[in-house]
Every structure is written in structure tokens, then in C-alpha cells.
Design a protein around this motif. Structure first.
Motif, mmCIF file in Angstrom:
data_model
loop_
_atom_site.group_PDB
_atom_site.id
_atom_site.type_symbol
_atom_site.label_atom_id
_atom_site.label_comp_id
_atom_site.label_asym_id
_atom_site.label_seq_id
_atom_site.Cartn_x
_atom_site.Cartn_y
_atom_site.Cartn_z
ATOM 1 N N ASP A 150 68.752 2.455 23.619
ATOM 2 C CA ASP A 150 68.730 3.886 22.823
ATOM 3 C C ASP A 150 68.815 4.847 24.028
ATOM 4 O O ASP A 150 68.093 5.049 24.896
ATOM 5 N N ARG A 167 71.889 16.314 26.702
ATOM 6 C CA ARG A 167 72.349 15.451 25.697
ATOM 7 C C ARG A 167 73.242 14.377 25.772
ATOM 8 O O ARG A 167 74.028 14.468 26.733
ATOM 9 N N PRO A 168 73.290 13.207 25.142
ATOM 10 C CA PRO A 168 74.282 12.142 25.590
ATOM 11 C C PRO A 168 75.621 12.588 25.129
ATOM 12 O O PRO A 168 75.826 13.720 24.323
ATOM 13 N N GLN A 184 77.853 5.947 24.369
ATOM 14 C CA GLN A 184 76.991 7.442 24.520
ATOM 15 C C GLN A 184 76.350 7.200 25.786
ATOM 16 O O GLN A 184 75.635 6.170 26.194
ATOM 17 N N THR A 234 69.091 8.295 24.313
ATOM 18 C CA THR A 234 68.282 9.469 24.102
ATOM 19 C C THR A 234 66.971 9.052 24.386
ATOM 20 O O THR A 234 66.087 9.820 25.167
ATOM 21 N N GLU A 235 66.295 7.837 23.808
ATOM 22 C CA GLU A 235 64.977 7.501 24.276
ATOM 23 C C GLU A 235 64.769 7.306 25.847
ATOM 24 O O GLU A 235 63.889 7.841 26.080
#
Ligand code: MC0
Length: 141
Positions: A90, A109-110, A118, A92-93
């Protein structure tokens, strides 16, 4: 955190010439080609192996302009390894966890990466001089 090396990005001046070299010398197959305007590159992915959550590749990068990240890199350092990209579950995490440890993120942000992935970059000066990319591979359809 890191599941595999997703790809090694290599800056080159002539994409077609380097595709011919890598595919013939190392018997690698080009599985994707893309022009990514946002990143300022024309690129090709050469498949090496499959791993947890996605494959691993050599990524050949030709700049779209001299003032793009890869264009500047070529002018300053010449052809060679531009970045190392790690596969994560993930993105973003993972960005959040790494930022908490004091590493600068180059993306808030991705962004869109190769083959529907991403991606996000970490500052090379905070990672021992290595431009580092996080990759969340596209989900298989
Ligand atoms: C610059 N530096 C690097 C580097 N590029 N160090 C290691 N590897 C690199 N690739 C060093 C410089 O030598 C300098 O150190 C310092 O970082 C700051 O560099 P700069 O020349 O002052 O600044 P810029 O304007 O060249 O920016 C560098 C930076 C930028 C890494 C921030 O290139 C960036 O935001 N990159 C992320 C996006 C990107 O690279 N996109 C292209 C691949 P000294 O000691 O001289 O101060 S796109 C891609 O790969 C996609 C398609 C995908 O994977 O799916």
C-alpha cells in the motif's frame, strides 16, 4: 515494508538502442512501453521475474526534455542507474510510515507509474544517495 525490488530505473539517451542491447545481451523481453508526460519520460519495462505482489523489471528511461528529472540527471551524471524501486502493498500507508521516520517525500500523494502502478519517490539525500521509488503494482484484472 518492501516486498521485492520492483525495478531498477536506468537513464539513457537512446531508448531504442538500449532496448536492443538489454534484450539481446540478457535475453529479456519488453513487456510494456509508455510515455509518461507527468514524469517527463519515455520508458520501457523489461521483465526479469515474478514475485509477491508483482514482477521485477529493468526500466529504461529516455527523457522527454532536458529540464526533466532524467534530462538533468543525464547532463550531470551521464547514463546509468537513476533509481531503485521497491514493491510495497500500500503506497500511501508506506509513504506515511517512512515520512514519520524523517525521510523527505518528493510526492505529496501517489502518482501514475508504469503498467498502471501507483508510485512515490523519496529524496536521494535521505536514502544514502539513492533515489528511491515506492511502487504499488496494479491489481491483476
Ligand atoms: C539528483 N540527485 C540524485 C539523483 N538526482 N542522486 C541520486 N540519484 C538521482 N537520480 C542528487 C543531485 O546530485 C543533488 O546532489 C541532489 O540530489 C539534488 O539534485 P538537484 O540536481 O539539485 O535537483 P533536481 O532538480 O535534479 O531534482 C532531483 C530530484 C528530482 C531527485 C529531487 O529528480 C525528482 O524529484 N525525482 C523524482 C521523479 C523522477 O525522477 N522521475 C523520473 C522517473 P548534490 O550533492 O549535487 O547537491 S519516472 C519513473 O521512473 C516512472 C515512469 C515509473 O517508475 O513508473
Amino acid at each position: 515494508m518492501f516486498m521485492r525490488i520492483d525495478h531498477i530505473g536506468i537513464a539513457c539517451r537512446d531508448l531504442e538502442e538500449k532496448i536492443a542491447f538489454f534484450s539481446e545481451t540478457f535475453e529479456l523481453t519488453v513487456v510494456a512501453r509508455e510515455v509518461n508526460e507527468e514524469q517527463g519520460v519515455k520508458e520501457a519495462m523489461l521483465h526479469i521475474a515474478d514475485g509477491e505482489g508483482g514482477g521485477s523489471y529493468i526500466q529504461l528511461l529516455e527523457p522527454l526534455s532536458e529540464d526533466s528529472p532524467v534530462g538533468k540527471f543525464l547532463a550531470k551524471r551521464g547514463e546509468g542507474v537513476h533509481h531503485v524501486a521497491f514493491g510495497v502493498r500500500d503506497v500511501t500507508e508506506t509513504m506515511g510510515k517512512i515520512h514519520e521516520k524523517g525521510v523527505r517525500l518528493l510526492d505529496e500523494r501517489p502518482r501514475h507509474g508504469s503498467m498502471g502502478s501507483q508510485i512515490a519517490f523519496l529524496h536521494p539525500k535521505d536514502v544514502g544517495g539513492m533515489l528511491t521509488e515506492l511502487v504499488q503494482a496494479a491489481k491483476p484484472h
